[in-house]
Write a protein that holds these residues in place. Structure first.
Motif, mmCIF file in Angstrom:
data_model
loop_
_atom_site.group_PDB
_atom_site.id
_atom_site.type_symbol
_atom_site.label_atom_id
_atom_site.label_comp_id
_atom_site.label_asym_id
_atom_site.label_seq_id
_atom_site.Cartn_x
_atom_site.Cartn_y
_atom_site.Cartn_z
ATOM 1 N N GLY A 24 16.043 -7.783 29.676
ATOM 2 C CA GLY A 24 16.758 -9.055 29.739
ATOM 3 C C GLY A 24 16.006 -10.092 30.548
ATOM 4 N N PHE A 25 15.422 -9.673 31.659
ATOM 5 C CA PHE A 25 14.710 -10.586 32.544
ATOM 6 C C PHE A 25 13.494 -11.205 31.860
ATOM 7 C CE2 PHE A 25 11.720 -11.369 36.140
ATOM 8 C CZ PHE A 25 12.485 -12.302 36.825
ATOM 9 N N PHE A 26 12.805 -10.400 31.051
ATOM 10 C CA PHE A 26 11.599 -10.876 30.386
ATOM 11 C C PHE A 26 11.855 -11.317 28.938
ATOM 12 C CE2 PHE A 26 9.672 -8.490 33.894
ATOM 13 C CZ PHE A 26 8.739 -9.407 34.324
ATOM 14 N N LYS A 27 13.110 -11.579 28.621
ATOM 15 C CA LYS A 27 13.493 -12.234 27.370
ATOM 16 C C LYS A 27 12.914 -11.533 26.137
ATOM 17 C CE LYS A 27 15.465 -15.474 29.834
ATOM 18 N NZ LYS A 27 16.928 -15.527 29.986
ATOM 19 N N THR A 28 13.357 -10.315 25.908
ATOM 20 C CA THR A 28 12.816 -9.529 24.792
ATOM 21 C C THR A 28 13.704 -9.551 23.551
ATOM 22 O OG1 THR A 28 13.892 -7.489 25.566
ATOM 23 C CG2 THR A 28 11.695 -7.968 26.414
ATOM 24 N N GLY A 29 14.761 -10.346 23.572
ATOM 25 C CA GLY A 29 15.674 -10.406 22.433
ATOM 26 C C GLY A 29 15.096 -11.181 21.258
ATOM 27 N N PRO A 30 15.750 -11.122 20.102
ATOM 28 C CA PRO A 30 15.285 -11.844 18.903
ATOM 29 C C PRO A 30 15.113 -13.338 19.172
ATOM 30 C CG PRO A 30 17.036 -10.301 18.339
ATOM 31 C CD PRO A 30 16.972 -10.344 19.838
ATOM 32 N N GLY A 31 13.931 -13.848 18.835
ATOM 33 C CA GLY A 31 13.655 -15.261 19.006
ATOM 34 C C GLY A 31 13.234 -15.674 20.400
ATOM 35 N N GLU A 32 13.285 -14.748 21.368
ATOM 36 C CA GLU A 32 12.875 -15.061 22.729
ATOM 37 C C GLU A 32 11.377 -14.826 22.898
ATOM 38 O OE1 GLU A 32 16.767 -14.344 25.437
ATOM 39 O OE2 GLU A 32 15.758 -12.507 24.795
#
Length: 234
Positions: A24-32
Motif C-alpha cells: 500500500g505504501f509503495f502504491k502497487t495497486g492497478p493504475g498506481e
C-alpha cells in the motif's frame, strides 16, 4: 552466495503483514506507479545488513537480483552496487555505472532511485560530461527522470548547483507528483547551502511551478517568506 541462495534466505525473512503494508505504501495497486510490484515485507535496515554480509557476491549474481520481480531483491542488489562503487577502482565503477543505466526498468520505485542514483550516477559523472543527466531528464520514463534530478544530490553536497538547477528547469512542467516532490526536495537542499542561489531560481519560476514543487522547495524558509511565495507576492 548465488542469487538463488540469497533469494531463499530472503524468503525465510518474509513478513506477510509487513508486506501488505508496503504494497500500500509503495502504491502497487492497478493504475498506481508501483503497480504489480511484489514485496516480502523486509525493512531497509535488514536489507542494508544483508548487503554488507553479501558484499562479495559476484556481479553476475547481483545483476540477477536486480532483475528480480521482488522489490527487496532489487533493493538489495542496488545497495550492493553502491557499496562496490564506493570501494571500486575506475574500471569497476564504470561497470557498475553502465549496469545501472542499462537496468533502469528495474529501478522502478522512489526508494530504489533515492538510495542509489546519488551514490552511483552522480559520482560517476562528477568529472565527466553530464549529458546523460539531461537525456534521463527528457525520458518518458518516470523513474529515469527521477534518477536525473536525484543524481545531482551528489553535486549539491559539494556546493555545485548548476546541474540541479538546469535539470529542475527541464522538469518544471512535469505532471508526475513524484517528480514535482523530487525537484522541490533538491531545490530545498540547494537552499540549505546557498539561499541566494535557490531564491534566484525560485523568483524566476515560482509563479509557474507546480504548487507541490514550490512547497517542498521553500519548506525551510521563514514562515513570512513562505507565505509571500505561496501568495505570489515576492
Amino acid at each position: 552466495m548465488t542469487a538463488p541462495q540469497i533469494h531463499n534466505h530472503l524468503q525465510k525473512l518474509a513478513n506477510p503483514d509487513k508486506a501488505r503494508i508496503l504494497r500500500g505504501f509503495f502504491k502497487t495497486g492497478p493504475g498506481e506507479y508501483g503497480e504489480g510490484d511484489r514485496f516480502l515485507g523486509i525493512v531497509v535496515p535488514v536489507i542494508r545488513k544483508l548487503a554488507r554480509q553479501h558484499q562479495d557476491t559476484p556481479i553476475g549474481e547481483v545483476k540477477k537480483l536486480l532483475t528480480s520481480a521482488i522489490h527487496e531483491e532489487r533493493l538489495l542488489a542496488l545497495l550492493m552496487l553502491v557499496q562496490r562503487y564506493e570501494k571500486g577502482d575506475d574500471g569497476s565503477k564504470k561497470v557498475i555505472y553502465d549496469l545501472y543505466l542499462e537496468s533502469t526498468e528495474y529501478i522502478n520505485n522512489w526508494d530504489l532511485v533515492d538510495l542509489s542514483a546519488g551514490k552511483i550516477v552522480g559520482p560517476y559523472l562528477r568529472d565527466r560530461a553530464r549529458r546523460p543527466l539531461y537525456r534521463l531528464a527528457k525520458s518518458k520514463n518516470l523513474w529515469e527522470r527521477r534518477i536525473a534530478i536525484l543524481s545531482t544530490f551528489h553535486y549539491i553536497k559539494n556546493h555545485d548547483f548548476m546541474d540541479t538547477l538546469a535539470v529542475a528547469g527541464l522538469l518544471l512542467e512535469d505532471e508526475e507528483d513524484l517528480i514535482r516532490k523530487a525537484v522541490g526536495w533538491m531545490l530545498r537542499e540547494v537552499g540549505k547551502r546557498d539561499r541566494g542561489v535557490a531564491e534566484r531560481f525560485l523568483r524566476a519560476h515560482y509563479q509557474s511551478m507546480p504548487r507541490t514543487m514550490l512547497r517542498y522547495a521553500i519548506e525551510r524558509f521563514p514562515e513570512s517568506k513562505r507565505k509571500k511565495y505561496l501568495n505570489g507576492k515576492i
